[in-house]
Design a protein around this motif. Structure first.
Motif, mmCIF file in Angstrom:
data_model
loop_
_atom_site.group_PDB
_atom_site.id
_atom_site.type_symbol
_atom_site.label_atom_id
_atom_site.label_comp_id
_atom_site.label_asym_id
_atom_site.label_seq_id
_atom_site.Cartn_x
_atom_site.Cartn_y
_atom_site.Cartn_z
ATOM 1 N N THR A 127 0.795 -1.226 0.000
ATOM 2 C CA THR A 127 0.000 0.000 0.000
ATOM 3 C C THR A 127 0.830 1.280 0.000
ATOM 4 O O THR A 127 0.291 2.346 -0.284
ATOM 5 C CB THR A 127 -0.935 0.049 1.226
ATOM 6 N N ASP A 128 2.114 1.230 0.316
ATOM 7 C CA ASP A 128 2.931 2.431 0.448
ATOM 8 C C ASP A 128 3.901 2.593 -0.716
ATOM 9 O O ASP A 128 4.458 1.614 -1.209
ATOM 10 C CB ASP A 128 3.759 2.405 1.737
ATOM 11 N N VAL A 129 4.082 3.850 -1.137
ATOM 12 C CA VAL A 129 5.078 4.183 -2.159
ATOM 13 C C VAL A 129 5.850 5.398 -1.654
ATOM 14 O O VAL A 129 5.253 6.406 -1.265
ATOM 15 C CB VAL A 129 4.418 4.532 -3.515
ATOM 16 N N TYR A 130 7.180 5.291 -1.617
ATOM 17 C CA TYR A 130 8.044 6.393 -1.211
ATOM 18 C C TYR A 130 8.776 6.944 -2.428
ATOM 19 O O TYR A 130 9.257 6.173 -3.267
ATOM 20 C CB TYR A 130 9.108 5.913 -0.216
ATOM 21 N N PHE A 131 8.881 8.282 -2.498
ATOM 22 C CA PHE A 131 9.683 8.952 -3.516
ATOM 23 C C PHE A 131 10.753 9.758 -2.795
ATOM 24 O O PHE A 131 10.459 10.445 -1.821
ATOM 25 C CB PHE A 131 8.829 9.920 -4.350
ATOM 26 N N LYS A 132 11.982 9.685 -3.276
ATOM 27 C CA LYS A 132 13.069 10.449 -2.681
ATOM 28 C C LYS A 132 13.991 10.953 -3.787
ATOM 29 O O LYS A 132 14.361 10.204 -4.682
ATOM 30 C CB LYS A 132 13.870 9.589 -1.710
ATOM 31 N N LEU A 133 14.332 12.244 -3.719
ATOM 32 C CA LEU A 133 15.319 12.815 -4.632
ATOM 33 C C LEU A 133 16.694 12.582 -4.023
ATOM 34 O O LEU A 133 16.891 12.807 -2.828
ATOM 35 C CB LEU A 133 15.070 14.311 -4.813
ATOM 36 N N VAL A 134 17.640 12.144 -4.832
ATOM 37 C CA VAL A 134 18.979 11.818 -4.335
ATOM 38 C C VAL A 134 19.990 12.775 -4.984
ATOM 39 O O VAL A 134 20.389 12.587 -6.125
ATOM 40 C CB VAL A 134 19.352 10.347 -4.622
ATOM 41 N N ASP A 135 20.357 13.810 -4.252
ATOM 42 C CA ASP A 135 21.351 14.798 -4.690
ATOM 43 C C ASP A 135 21.058 15.409 -6.067
ATOM 44 O O ASP A 135 21.918 15.429 -6.946
ATOM 45 C CB ASP A 135 22.756 14.191 -4.687
ATOM 46 N N PRO A 136 19.852 15.920 -6.271
ATOM 47 C CA PRO A 136 19.568 16.548 -7.567
ATOM 48 C C PRO A 136 20.289 17.888 -7.712
ATOM 49 O O PRO A 136 20.587 18.557 -6.717
ATOM 50 C CB PRO A 136 18.063 16.761 -7.535
ATOM 51 N N ILE A 137 20.579 18.238 -8.944
ATOM 52 C CA ILE A 137 21.154 19.541 -9.260
ATOM 53 C C ILE A 137 20.304 20.155 -10.365
ATOM 54 O O ILE A 137 20.099 19.558 -11.418
ATOM 55 C CB ILE A 137 22.613 19.418 -9.730
ATOM 56 N N ILE A 138 19.784 21.345 -10.087
ATOM 57 C CA ILE A 138 18.991 22.075 -11.065
ATOM 58 C C ILE A 138 19.674 23.414 -11.263
ATOM 59 O O ILE A 138 19.921 24.137 -10.305
ATOM 60 C CB ILE A 138 17.543 22.276 -10.574
ATOM 61 N N ARG A 139 19.999 23.728 -12.503
ATOM 62 C CA ARG A 139 20.687 24.985 -12.793
ATOM 63 C C ARG A 139 19.799 25.846 -13.678
ATOM 64 O O ARG A 139 19.436 25.440 -14.780
ATOM 65 C CB ARG A 139 22.019 24.696 -13.475
ATOM 66 N N LEU A 140 19.444 27.026 -13.157
ATOM 67 C CA LEU A 140 18.624 27.991 -13.890
ATOM 68 C C LEU A 140 19.390 29.293 -13.975
ATOM 69 O O LEU A 140 19.761 29.866 -12.943
ATOM 70 C CB LEU A 140 17.294 28.224 -13.176
ATOM 71 N N ARG A 141 19.658 29.763 -15.179
ATOM 72 C CA ARG A 141 20.375 31.033 -15.391
ATOM 73 C C ARG A 141 21.651 31.107 -14.562
ATOM 74 O O ARG A 141 21.886 32.051 -13.844
ATOM 75 C CB ARG A 141 19.456 32.212 -15.090
#
Length: 170
Positions: free
Chosen positions: A31-45
């Motif tokens: 019944t459970d679903v986990y989402f985890k971001l692992v060291d994301p890098i987002i570069r804007l301007r």
């Protein structure tokens, strides 16, 4: 059983606008679903945005929860936290702090400048009358180089007319 899938989302417009967003999706039970971001890098301007390493989103039989889901760059941040469920007191909130609007002009003909602070809240999404409210403040706002100054926008979902009621001022 405990099944986990690792993924990576990549986006690359040019050298100053790209993202590498790795993460995982875990299924610890039926019944459970986990989402985890692992060291994301987002570069804007040319501004590098990072995520709180403690971030987690859980979907289970009681609803959707977000904890420590924060993206930040220097003093700027976007945070999403809370819970969407059938409980009236549960709410999901997005918090904006010192958000430099110019960072989000990627590829746009329209140029927006200034900073944004405030909150957006959502609750009761499973009910006939959902709750939506926001309180946003803009500072030193410019639109296509035209100075507009400081202002605010407050809005909420008006159930009587099934529309967003908005009050703004410059």
């Amino acid at each position: 059983s405990h099944d986990t899938t690792h993924y990576s989302i990549k986006w690359n417009n040019d050298s100053s606008n790209y993202a590498n967003i790795p993460g995982l999706i875990a299924f610890p039970n039926k019944t459970d679903v986990y989402f985890k971001l692992v060291d994301p890098i987002i570069r804007l301007r040319d501004s590098v945005w990072l995520a709180d390493p403690r971030n987690i989103v859980l979907i289970d039989t009681s609803g959707i929860s977000a904890n420590n889901l924060e993206f930040y760059h220097t003093q700027q941040s976007i945070t999403i936290r809370g819970k969407l469920s059938k409980q009236k007191n549960d709410a999901m909130v997005a918090i904006f702090k010192k958000l430099n609007l110019e960072d989000f002009n990627t590829g746009s003909v329209t140029k927006i400048q200034g900073t944004l602070d405030g909150t957006v809240s959502v609750a009761n999404v499973y009910e006939k009358h959902p709750f939506f409210a926001s309180s946003l403040n803009f500072n030193n706002r410019r639109f296509n180089e035209q100075y507009l100054g400081n202002g605010s926008v407050n809005c909420y979902w008006d159930n009587s007319v099934n529309a967003i009621a908005l009050n703004g001022q410059l």
